[in-house]
Design an enzyme around this catalytic site. Structure first.
Site, PDB file in Angstrom:
ATOM      1  N   SER A 131       0.562   9.904   1.558  1.00  0.00           N
ATOM      2  CA  SER A 131       1.580  10.008   2.602  1.00  0.00           C
ATOM      3  C   SER A 131       1.191  11.081   3.604  1.00  0.00           C
ATOM      4  CB  SER A 131       2.911  10.398   1.933  1.00  0.00           C
ATOM      5  OG  SER A 131       3.854  10.776   2.896  1.00  0.00           O
ATOM      6  N   TYR A 155       8.297  15.911  -4.058  1.00  0.00           N
ATOM      7  CA  TYR A 155       7.719  14.593  -3.764  1.00  0.00           C
ATOM      8  C   TYR A 155       6.350  14.763  -3.104  1.00  0.00           C
ATOM      9  CZ  TYR A 155       6.520  10.391  -1.247  1.00  0.00           C
ATOM     10  OH  TYR A 155       5.814   9.322  -0.758  1.00  0.00           O
ATOM     11  N   LYS A 159       2.306  13.914  -4.409  1.00  0.00           N
ATOM     12  CA  LYS A 159       1.253  13.148  -3.709  1.00  0.00           C
ATOM     13  C   LYS A 159       0.006  14.011  -3.531  1.00  0.00           C
ATOM     14  CE  LYS A 159       3.379   9.278  -3.161  1.00  0.00           C
ATOM     15  NZ  LYS A 159       2.917   8.090  -3.855  1.00  0.00           N
TER      16      LYS A 159
HETATM   17  P1  NAD Z   1       9.451   1.447  -3.282  1.00  0.00           P
HETATM   18  O1  NAD Z   1      10.334   2.345  -4.087  1.00  0.00           O
HETATM   19  O2  NAD Z   1      10.073   0.316  -2.569  1.00  0.00           O
HETATM   20  O3  NAD Z   1       8.273   0.867  -4.205  1.00  0.00           O
HETATM   21  C1  NAD Z   1       7.753   1.582  -5.284  1.00  0.00           C
HETATM   22  C2  NAD Z   1       7.726   0.637  -6.478  1.00  0.00           C
HETATM   23  O4  NAD Z   1       7.205   1.333  -7.607  1.00  0.00           O
HETATM   24  C3  NAD Z   1       9.137   0.159  -6.876  1.00  0.00           C
HETATM   25  O5  NAD Z   1       9.114  -1.238  -6.998  1.00  0.00           O
HETATM   26  C4  NAD Z   1       9.408   0.831  -8.218  1.00  0.00           C
HETATM   27  O6  NAD Z   1      10.208   0.041  -9.052  1.00  0.00           O
HETATM   28  C5  NAD Z   1       7.995   1.014  -8.755  1.00  0.00           C
HETATM   29  N1  NAD Z   1       7.820   2.130  -9.687  1.00  0.00           N
HETATM   30  C6  NAD Z   1       8.217   3.414  -9.536  1.00  0.00           C
HETATM   31  N2  NAD Z   1       7.868   4.132 -10.606  1.00  0.00           N
HETATM   32  C7  NAD Z   1       7.224   3.286 -11.454  1.00  0.00           C
HETATM   33  C8  NAD Z   1       6.635   3.451 -12.741  1.00  0.00           C
HETATM   34  N3  NAD Z   1       6.673   4.612 -13.381  1.00  0.00           N
HETATM   35  N4  NAD Z   1       6.057   2.381 -13.317  1.00  0.00           N
HETATM   36  C9  NAD Z   1       6.039   1.173 -12.683  1.00  0.00           C
HETATM   37  N5  NAD Z   1       6.606   0.965 -11.478  1.00  0.00           N
HETATM   38  C10 NAD Z   1       7.189   2.013 -10.867  1.00  0.00           C
HETATM   39  O7  NAD Z   1       8.638   2.379  -2.283  1.00  0.00           O
HETATM   40  P2  NAD Z   1       7.688   1.977  -1.083  1.00  0.00           P
HETATM   41  O8  NAD Z   1       8.334   2.427   0.166  1.00  0.00           O
HETATM   42  O9  NAD Z   1       7.244   0.587  -1.217  1.00  0.00           O
HETATM   43  O10 NAD Z   1       6.494   2.984  -1.357  1.00  0.00           O
HETATM   44  C11 NAD Z   1       5.358   2.592  -2.096  1.00  0.00           C
HETATM   45  C12 NAD Z   1       4.475   3.814  -2.280  1.00  0.00           C
HETATM   46  O11 NAD Z   1       4.148   4.352  -1.007  1.00  0.00           O
HETATM   47  C13 NAD Z   1       5.164   4.949  -3.050  1.00  0.00           C
HETATM   48  O12 NAD Z   1       4.199   5.559  -3.887  1.00  0.00           O
HETATM   49  C14 NAD Z   1       5.580   5.900  -1.954  1.00  0.00           C
HETATM   50  O13 NAD Z   1       5.631   7.238  -2.403  1.00  0.00           O
HETATM   51  C15 NAD Z   1       4.473   5.718  -0.943  1.00  0.00           C
HETATM   52  N6  NAD Z   1       4.868   6.033   0.435  1.00  0.00           N
HETATM   53  C16 NAD Z   1       5.991   5.446   0.956  1.00  0.00           C
HETATM   54  C17 NAD Z   1       6.380   5.771   2.245  1.00  0.00           C
HETATM   55  C18 NAD Z   1       7.630   5.187   2.838  1.00  0.00           C
HETATM   56  O14 NAD Z   1       8.163   5.785   3.781  1.00  0.00           O
HETATM   57  N7  NAD Z   1       8.140   4.060   2.355  1.00  0.00           N
HETATM   58  C19 NAD Z   1       5.605   6.652   3.013  1.00  0.00           C
HETATM   59  C20 NAD Z   1       4.468   7.207   2.441  1.00  0.00           C
HETATM   60  C21 NAD Z   1       4.110   6.890   1.139  1.00  0.00           C
HETATM   61  C1  WQD Z   2      12.500  10.336  10.691  1.00  0.00           C
HETATM   62  C2  WQD Z   2      13.193  11.119  11.800  1.00  0.00           C
HETATM   63  C3  WQD Z   2      14.743  12.765  10.999  1.00  0.00           C
HETATM   64  C4  WQD Z   2      17.606   9.927   9.272  1.00  0.00           C
HETATM   65  C5  WQD Z   2      10.091  10.599   5.217  1.00  0.00           C
HETATM   66  C6  WQD Z   2       9.426  11.386   4.130  1.00  0.00           C
HETATM   67  C7  WQD Z   2       7.956  11.161   4.163  1.00  0.00           C
HETATM   68  C8  WQD Z   2       7.612   9.665   4.146  1.00  0.00           C
HETATM   69  C9  WQD Z   2       8.390   8.902   5.161  1.00  0.00           C
HETATM   70  C10 WQD Z   2       7.178   8.985   1.906  1.00  0.00           C
HETATM   71  C11 WQD Z   2      13.313  12.614  11.501  1.00  0.00           C
HETATM   72  C12 WQD Z   2      15.467  11.683  11.778  1.00  0.00           C
HETATM   73  C13 WQD Z   2      16.505  10.491   9.897  1.00  0.00           C
HETATM   74  C14 WQD Z   2      18.881  10.035   9.885  1.00  0.00           C
HETATM   75  C15 WQD Z   2      17.868  11.228  11.712  1.00  0.00           C
HETATM   76  N1  WQD Z   2       7.944   9.067   2.893  1.00  0.00           N
HETATM   77  N2  WQD Z   2      16.649  11.126  11.100  1.00  0.00           N
HETATM   78  N3  WQD Z   2      18.967  10.691  11.090  1.00  0.00           N
HETATM   79  O1  WQD Z   2      11.453  12.513   7.297  1.00  0.00           O
HETATM   80  O2  WQD Z   2       9.681  11.584   8.877  1.00  0.00           O
HETATM   81  O3  WQD Z   2       9.581  11.038   6.475  1.00  0.00           O
HETATM   82  O4  WQD Z   2       9.781   9.219   5.050  1.00  0.00           O
HETATM   83  O5  WQD Z   2       6.088   9.464   1.776  1.00  0.00           O
HETATM   84  O6  WQD Z   2       7.430  11.830   3.057  1.00  0.00           O
HETATM   85  O7  WQD Z   2       9.715  12.784   4.325  1.00  0.00           O
HETATM   86  O8  WQD Z   2      11.335  10.017   7.829  1.00  0.00           O
HETATM   87  O9  WQD Z   2      12.971   8.291   8.426  1.00  0.00           O
HETATM   88  O10 WQD Z   2      13.742  10.276   7.053  1.00  0.00           O
HETATM   89  O11 WQD Z   2      13.148  10.614   9.457  1.00  0.00           O
HETATM   90  O12 WQD Z   2      18.009  11.820  12.781  1.00  0.00           O
HETATM   91  O13 WQD Z   2      19.893   9.577   9.351  1.00  0.00           O
HETATM   92  O14 WQD Z   2      14.535  10.640  11.910  1.00  0.00           O
HETATM   93  O15 WQD Z   2      15.316  14.024  11.263  1.00  0.00           O
HETATM   94  O16 WQD Z   2      13.160  13.297  12.706  1.00  0.00           O
HETATM   95  P1  WQD Z   2      10.546  11.406   7.668  1.00  0.00           P
HETATM   96  P2  WQD Z   2      12.854   9.727   8.134  1.00  0.00           P
END
Ligand code: NAD
Ligand code: WQD
Length: 357
Positions: A131, A155, A159
């Site tokens: 991330s 979190y 990562k």
């Molecule tokens: P999500 O929660 O929709 O998907 C994650 C999946 O992993 C889920 O289906 C959950 O049931 C499964 N899971 C969690 N723990 C598990 C375990 N111990 N064993 C087996 N399955 C498990 O999330 P997402 O948004 O699809 O994110 C996928 C990956 O990308 C995550 O690792 C997340 O941290 C990373 N990521 C997401 C974002 C985002 O904003 N969505 C941004 C950066 C990184």
């Molecule tokens: C985006 C912008 C908020 C909600 C997060 C995680 C990051 C990654 C992606 C997993 C910011 C603003 C948000 C609301 C708002 N996930 N906001 N009102 O914080 O950039 O990233 O998700 O890896 O680790 O931290 O994403 O969508 O929460 O926020 O004003 O109700 O929207 O302040 O500027 P963020 P976000």
């Protein structure tokens, strides 16, 4: 002449989740075979059913936890995998502050367990969901892959810790090929409106919050801060369409295949080692710009109010997407308007997500 178009088989941990389900479609379209392994802790079986319908073929699904080593061994002993795309993880920043042990256990120990089983079965190609959060509050924009890394919440630490573990693993044994993809802000949904992001409870993230206001489930958006040093005072992020993101995983796998199968000594060096790559568009969009784009594209009014900054938020964050373009030949194609349109299509077709309303 019969031609076998089916490519290598991939284990997709967390493949029932938001990004994983979209990636399964992209993998299938690229000719990969896959097995999804997910404990459904943050997803539903219905997502897998819908992906199966969309691709016209049943996805092989195993319900299991990545910390269940015996269950993982069973999967690895029944399939010959080329590699693993490892999405499984917990992702809510606020929850990680309240439950750090849960996050380190699930995300760090779970990944170690997975890597141990991969090593046992000599499967050493991994694409890992990292991330942009590993960059903390960036010193320079756009953020490239050599930027300093630091995290302020469990979190993010989970990562970053996994990234360090992957680096140490490659140092210990150079036959590993490990690509952490550092996602910026994934949003949007599949253009069919059949799969999308389905948060439990009230969304923490901006786009699902906007779409739930638009559909009438939430009254009003709170915009966290309008005094940041940005174009309009609101936070700036690199929003990336989940379909582009999914394609980035296919490009990473293609790259791993090319690198690990090259027989020509003058070709690229064989081992990939530890190769972090940003997946972002390279463009920053402010919170207000996103709200306005959503209104323009969907015709839905999004009532909002400005409130205090959210603790831990940074002003601006957007990627340098050059490394992905040069090495993987990948770049994001879809616009902010596409992100809004597809989010709205998914949300309006499925007001209660995968749950029956
Ligand atoms: P999500 O929660 O929709 O998907 C994650 C999946 O992993 C889920 O289906 C959950 O049931 C499964 N899971 C969690 N723990 C598990 C375990 N111990 N064993 C087996 N399955 C498990 O999330 P997402 O948004 O699809 O994110 C996928 C990956 O990308 C995550 O690792 C997340 O941290 C990373 N990521 C997401 C974002 C985002 O904003 N969505 C941004 C950066 C990184
Ligand atoms: C985006 C912008 C908020 C909600 C997060 C995680 C990051 C990654 C992606 C997993 C910011 C603003 C948000 C609301 C708002 N996930 N906001 N009102 O914080 O950039 O990233 O998700 O890896 O680790 O931290 O994403 O969508 O929460 O926020 O004003 O109700 O929207 O302040 O500027 P963020 P976000």
């Amino acid at each position: 002449m019969s031609v076998n178009f089916m490519r290598n088989k991939i284990l997709v941990t967390g493949g029932a989740g938001y990004i994983g389900s979209h990636t399964c479609i992209a993998l299938h379209e690229a000719g990969y075979d896959m097995v999804v392994y997910d404990n459904l802790s943050n997803s539903s079986r219905e997502a897998i059913n819908r992906v199966s319908t969309l691709i016209g073929q049943n996805i092989e699904f195993v319900e299991g936890d990545i910390r269940d080593i015996e269950a993982l061994r069973q999967v690895f002993s029944s399939h010959q995998f080329f590699g693993v795309i490892h999405f499984a993880g917990l992702k809510a920043v606020g929850e990680s502050v309240a439950k750090p042990l849960l996050y380190y256990n699930n995300n760090v120990i779970g990944t170690i367990d997975l890597l141990e089983v991969m090593a046992e079965y000599d499967v050493k190609n991994l694409v890992f969901s990292s991330s942009a959060t590993v960059y903390g509050d960036p010193e320079n924009l756009p953020i490239d892959e050599n930027s300093p890394r630091s995290c302020t919440n469990p979190y993010g630490q989970s990562k970053l810790t996994v990234e360090h573990i992957l680096e140490d693993l490659v140092t210990s044994d150079s036959s590993w090929n490990l690509i952490p993809l550092r996602y910026f802000n994934p949003v949007g949904a599949h253009s069919s409106g059949q799969i999308g992001e389905d948060p439990n409870d009230i969304p923490n993230n901006l786009m699902p919050y906007i779409s739930q206001v638009a559909v009438g489930k939430l009254e009003k958006l709170s915009i966290f801060g309008n005094d940041y040093p940005t174009i309009d005072g609101t936070g700036v992020r690199d929003f990336i369409h989940v379909t582009d993101l999914a394609q980035g995983h296919v490009s990473a796998l293609n790259y791993l295949e090319r690198r690990t199968s090259s027989t020509n000594p003058s070709d690229m060096k064989k081992s990939v080692g530890f190769l972090p790559i940003n997946l972002g568009t390279g463009k920053g969009t402010s919170v207000l710009e996103l709200v306005n784009a959503f209104t323009e594209v969907t015709g839905r009014d999004i009532p909002y109010q400005f409130t205090d900054r959210r603790a831990g938020d940074i002003a601006s964050c957007y990627a340098s997407a050059d490394k992905a373009k040069v090495l993987l030949g990948w770049q994001a194609k879809l616009s902010v308007n596409d992100m809004c349109k597809d989010t709205w299509y998914w949300q309006s077709m499925n007001p209660s997500g995968y749950k029956v309303s």
